[in-house]
Design a protein around this motif. Structure first.
Motif, PDB file in Angstrom:
ATOM      1  N   HIS A  15      54.887 -17.405  63.759  1.00 47.80           N
ATOM      2  CA  HIS A  15      55.138 -16.513  62.431  1.00 47.80           C
ATOM      3  C   HIS A  15      54.756 -15.417  62.518  1.00 47.80           C
ATOM      4  N   ASN A  16      53.466 -15.100  62.936  1.00 49.82           N
ATOM      5  CA  ASN A  16      52.823 -13.670  63.016  1.00 49.82           C
ATOM      6  C   ASN A  16      53.326 -12.940  63.921  1.00 49.82           C
ATOM      7  N   PHE A  17      53.733 -13.353  65.081  1.00 50.67           N
ATOM      8  CA  PHE A  17      54.232 -12.428  66.235  1.00 50.67           C
ATOM      9  C   PHE A  17      55.889 -11.912  66.018  1.00 50.67           C
ATOM     10  N   VAL A  18      56.733 -12.977  65.494  1.00 51.53           N
ATOM     11  CA  VAL A  18      58.023 -12.893  65.164  1.00 51.53           C
ATOM     12  C   VAL A  18      58.391 -12.036  64.033  1.00 51.53           C
ATOM     13  N   GLY A  19      57.318 -12.117  63.017  1.00 51.89           N
ATOM     14  CA  GLY A  19      57.662 -11.422  61.890  1.00 51.89           C
ATOM     15  C   GLY A  19      58.062 -10.002  62.049  1.00 51.89           C
ATOM     16  N   PRO A  20      57.201  -9.126  62.848  1.00 52.65           N
ATOM     17  CA  PRO A  20      57.567  -7.777  62.876  1.00 52.65           C
ATOM     18  C   PRO A  20      58.870  -7.605  63.708  1.00 52.65           C
ATOM     19  N   VAL A  21      59.347  -8.443  64.379  1.00 51.22           N
ATOM     20  CA  VAL A  21      60.408  -8.528  65.387  1.00 51.22           C
ATOM     21  C   VAL A  21      61.708  -8.650  64.133  1.00 51.22           C
ATOM     22  N   PHE A  22      61.596  -9.629  63.185  1.00 55.62           N
ATOM     23  CA  PHE A  22      62.492  -9.680  62.177  1.00 55.62           C
ATOM     24  C   PHE A  22      62.716  -8.514  61.437  1.00 55.62           C
ATOM     25  N   ALA A  23      61.439  -7.979  60.872  1.00 60.01           N
ATOM     26  CA  ALA A  23      61.522  -6.579  60.278  1.00 60.01           C
ATOM     27  C   ALA A  23      62.352  -5.524  60.741  1.00 60.01           C
ATOM     28  N   GLY A  79      70.301 -10.545  49.906  1.00 65.43           N
ATOM     29  CA  GLY A  79      69.300 -11.197  51.206  1.00 65.43           C
ATOM     30  C   GLY A  79      68.761 -10.301  52.019  1.00 65.43           C
ATOM     31  N   VAL A  80      69.912  -9.886  52.938  1.00 68.67           N
ATOM     32  CA  VAL A  80      69.294  -8.996  53.913  1.00 68.67           C
ATOM     33  C   VAL A  80      68.508  -7.934  53.633  1.00 68.67           C
ATOM     34  N   THR A  81      68.902  -7.080  52.572  1.00 68.51           N
ATOM     35  CA  THR A  81      68.280  -5.697  52.394  1.00 68.51           C
ATOM     36  C   THR A  81      66.861  -5.951  51.275  1.00 68.51           C
ATOM     37  N   LEU A  82      67.354  -6.801  50.130  1.00 67.25           N
ATOM     38  CA  LEU A  82      66.211  -6.765  49.216  1.00 67.25           C
ATOM     39  C   LEU A  82      65.164  -7.553  49.774  1.00 67.25           C
ATOM     40  N   LEU A  83      65.406  -9.157  49.854  1.00 71.59           N
ATOM     41  CA  LEU A  83      64.600  -9.883  50.260  1.00 71.59           C
ATOM     42  C   LEU A  83      64.038  -9.728  51.474  1.00 71.59           C
ATOM     43  N   GLY A  84      64.954  -9.024  52.410  1.00 71.54           N
ATOM     44  CA  GLY A  84      64.268  -8.623  53.761  1.00 71.54           C
ATOM     45  C   GLY A  84      63.286  -7.545  53.589  1.00 71.54           C
ATOM     46  N   ILE A  85      63.364  -6.663  52.789  1.00 77.46           N
ATOM     47  CA  ILE A  85      62.301  -5.663  52.395  1.00 77.46           C
ATOM     48  C   ILE A  85      60.856  -6.353  51.642  1.00 77.46           C
ATOM     49  N   VAL A  86      61.292  -7.201  50.882  1.00 78.10           N
ATOM     50  CA  VAL A  86      60.272  -7.788  50.102  1.00 78.10           C
ATOM     51  C   VAL A  86      59.343  -8.645  51.128  1.00 78.10           C
ATOM     52  N   VAL A  87      60.081  -9.582  51.802  1.00 82.09           N
ATOM     53  CA  VAL A  87      59.406 -10.410  52.677  1.00 82.09           C
ATOM     54  C   VAL A  87      58.821  -9.495  53.994  1.00 82.09           C
ATOM     55  N   SER A  88      59.246  -8.533  54.461  1.00 81.31           N
ATOM     56  CA  SER A  88      58.600  -7.853  55.438  1.00 81.31           C
ATOM     57  C   SER A  88      57.579  -6.721  54.669  1.00 81.31           C
ATOM     58  N   VAL A  89      57.675  -6.236  53.566  1.00 81.20           N
ATOM     59  CA  VAL A  89      56.400  -5.785  53.203  1.00 81.20           C
ATOM     60  C   VAL A  89      55.060  -6.592  52.972  1.00 81.20           C
ATOM     61  N   THR A  90      55.407  -7.703  52.199  1.00 83.21           N
ATOM     62  CA  THR A  90      54.342  -8.693  51.984  1.00 83.21           C
ATOM     63  C   THR A  90      53.957  -9.171  53.300  1.00 83.21           C
ATOM     64  N   GLY A  91      54.737  -9.241  54.209  1.00 80.70           N
ATOM     65  CA  GLY A  91      54.455 -10.270  55.428  1.00 80.70           C
ATOM     66  C   GLY A  91      53.530  -9.230  56.189  1.00 80.70           C
ATOM     67  N   PHE A  92      53.668  -7.890  56.397  1.00 82.49           N
ATOM     68  CA  PHE A  92      52.702  -7.046  56.791  1.00 82.49           C
ATOM     69  C   PHE A  92      51.599  -6.942  56.198  1.00 82.49           C
ATOM     70  N   ILE A  93      51.363  -7.016  54.934  1.00 77.08           N
ATOM     71  CA  ILE A  93      50.165  -7.206  54.311  1.00 77.08           C
ATOM     72  C   ILE A  93      49.250  -8.096  54.654  1.00 77.08           C
ATOM     73  N   LEU A  94      49.938  -9.389  54.771  1.00 84.38           N
ATOM     74  CA  LEU A  94      49.213 -10.606  55.285  1.00 84.38           C
ATOM     75  C   LEU A  94      48.730 -10.652  56.796  1.00 84.38           C
ATOM     76  N   ASN A  95      49.796 -10.153  57.467  1.00 84.00           N
ATOM     77  CA  ASN A  95      49.788 -10.108  58.860  1.00 84.00           C
ATOM     78  C   ASN A  95      48.684  -9.244  59.358  1.00 84.00           C
TER      79      ASN A  95
END
Lengths: 350, 207
Positions: A181-189, A241-257
């Motif tokens: 999860h932690n390493f693939v997250g940035p790839v997804f972003a 999905g891709v744009t709005l939720l993609g941005i939301v999960v990516s930004v919050t994901g980076f804060i946690l990661n």
């Protein structure tokens, strides 16, 4: 009243003496001690204002010798709020939402079956997704699925897998899930950004999309509604999905990661709550997209796998795109270029 | 059986950090990990107070509730311990804990968290009592030796009390009656205010 005025005057004077930035801190400190003094008048022995100040950790005179993030904070009550939200509604409603959507899609498939082509395939194929399109799509798709599965293990695994696997085996699985999860997250972003740039042009809303929405894309009537390269449903998935939720999960994901930027616990708790809610919604929407892209619509999977669709499929599902493509090819000189036989069979290799 | 609790008397704590040092020395905790810390309120102002804080071994521990691998367990004495073999280093216990007790040694680049470390009330972990493996992961198991936590034992002013909650509360009550002030038992409402969750055997033992 006069005492109050004098105190305020002192605050104002200190503000001017110390400059603007530390002034706000000093004022906050004074207000806490003022409140405490006032409380002692009415309720001697009630030190609640002091303890509230202690819990907050904003007081500049609260110190410790231990170097660390928020080490001067004696107590943080927000953790309990986070616990209640995460262990309560997010886990319970979120979990059942995913299950419910899966059941609904399964029921729909069982009742209606896949959306088949009405006309007979022409045998002539046209290019729908080039190599770059497919690479970007599958990069995002594979990383999304990895994140979804590992995220489900982290949030729900304790309730659904731990009783089956036992502690040791589940802990191995969970640590693997966490690291994936932690390493693939940035790839997804990264893939999401490429995805946006690649597909944004054909996802711009058009007038004829209204008609598609009004008829729900012919999902229930079975009649196809004309659309461009992407229909309104796909556009909704792209923007919501891709744009709005993609941005939301990516930004919050980076804060946690990356906890090494000294962000506090409260920010991470908020990020985690938003991340969990957004990703559960993202997963339920993706189930719809995956259904339509695989078993739901005949020929849809092949289009993203090989890049080519049958002309009959294009005409039925994306009539305006079909007309445009044919017209463009004609105006560009020569008939629609038929694909080589080898490309038809193994188009994804081309 | 006794219910173990920590209590810090803010009227007595002199911010010597003896408890912090005792803890580090006793358990040989790795660099950057602080199982206990002393926080000073109103430092340098009239009415300065200091409080020593570590894991309070809560009755309804938030860390235990949010752990995705359920690596926490509670001993019959109410001590909240965890199994480092199961811990995945997600940091959720750190989000949830009101006292900032869970610590994470950095394990790799980008702030990747290692196995969580926290105060064990000097009660070790799920390994065999006083074994080398237990010491390496969790530090000394003083409770198994019939001793109380090193921090409280070492406290020069007896501000920090650790042991049977009833005994500790009695000592504190007598102090408050004699001095006529300082009745706030810091953190007890948060830590022990909720109904006690029953003791669970070590998670690893169940599989």
């Amino acid at each position: 009243m006069q005492v109050r005025l004098r105190q305020w005057l002192m605050v104002v004077l200190t503000v001017f003496a110390c400059g603007w930035l530390p002034a706000s801190v000093l004022a906050a400190d004074n207000s806490a001690s003022q409140e405490q003094a006032a409380r002692q008048q009415t309720q001697p022995g009630n030190n609640a204002p002091v303890w509230r100040d202690v819990r907050g950790g904003d007081n500049p005179y609260q110190t410790t010798q231990v170097r660390g993030i928020e080490s001067t904070v004696l107590m943080q009550p927000a953790g309990e709020t986070w616990r209640q939200l995460r262990n309560g509604p997010i886990t319970i409603y979120g979990g059942w939402l995913i299950v419910a959507v899966m059941i609904l899609i399964g029921a729909f498939y069982a009742l209606k079956g896949p959306m088949k082509l009405h006309d007979r395939p022409t045998g002539r194929r046209m290019l729908r997704f080039g190599a770059w399109d497919r690479m970007v799509h599958w990069g995002a798709a594979i990383s999304f699925v990895l994140l979804a599965v590992t995220g489900i293990i982290i949030l729900f695994g304790k309730h659904i897998l731990l009783p089956v696997f036992g502690y040791t085996l589940f802990a191995w699985l969970a640590i693997l899930a966490k690291n994936i999860h932690n390493f693939v997250g940035p790839v997804f972003a990264f893939c999401t950004i490429l995805m946006f740039l690649t597909f944004v042009k054909d996802n711009l809303p058009k007038l004829y999309d209204i008609q598609w929405i009004a008829k729900a894309g012919g999902l229930f009537s079975g009649k196809h509604v004309p659309s461009g390269r992407f229909n309104a449903g796909e556009k909704a998935w792209f923007w919501g999905g891709v744009t709005l939720l993609g941005i939301v999960v990516s930004v919050t994901g980076f804060i946690l990661n990356f906890p090494n930027f000294e962000q506090g616990r409260e920010l991470m708790q908020q990020a985690n709550v938003i991340h969990a809610i957004a990703s559960i919604v993202f997963m339920t929407l993706s189930l719809g997209h995956i259904y339509m892209g695989t078993i739901g619509v005949e020929g849809a999977y092949e289009s993203m796998r090989t890049g080519y669709v049958d002309e009959a499929w294009a005409r039925e599902h994306h009539e305006y795109w079909y007309q445009d493509t044919v017209a463009n090819n004609k105006s560009g000189g020569g008939a629609a270029k038929p694909a080589a036989a080898s490309a038809l069979k193994e188009g994804w290799k081309a | 059986m006794a219910r173990m609790k920590f209590l810090c008397d803010a009227e007595r704590c002199i911010e010597c950090n003896g408890c912090v040092t005792a803890c580090k020395q006793e358990h040989e905790v790795p660099w950057g990990v602080n199982r206990r810390r002393v926080v000073t309120l109103n430092d340098g102002l009239p009415g300065e107070k200091s409080i020593s804080v570590a894991c309070m071994h809560c009755s309804d521990a938030p860390c235990m509730a949010v752990c995705p691998v359920d690596c926490f367990y509670k001993t019959a004495e109410g001590v909240v311990l965890h199994d480092k073999d199961l811990c995945i280093g997600c940091g959720y216990c750190f989000y949830a804990c009101p006292f900032g007790a869970p610590q994470f040694p950095q394990d790799g680049a980008f702030g990747l968290r290692g196995k969580m470390d926290k105060c064990t009330f000097c009660a070790g972990g799920p390994e065999e009592d006083n074994s080398a493996a237990e010491f390496k992961k969790y530090g000394r198991n003083r409770l198994a030796e019939g001793k109380l936590p090193a921090c409280a034992e070492m406290c020069s002013t007896k501000a920090l009390l650790g042991g049977d909650g009833d005994v500790v509360a009695d000592i504190y009550r007598n102090r408050v009656l004699k001095r006529g002030k300082g009745a706030e038992v810091w953190g007890w409402g948060t830590a022990y205010g909720k109904p006690e969750k029953s003791a669970t055997p070590p998670a690893g033992a169940k599989s």
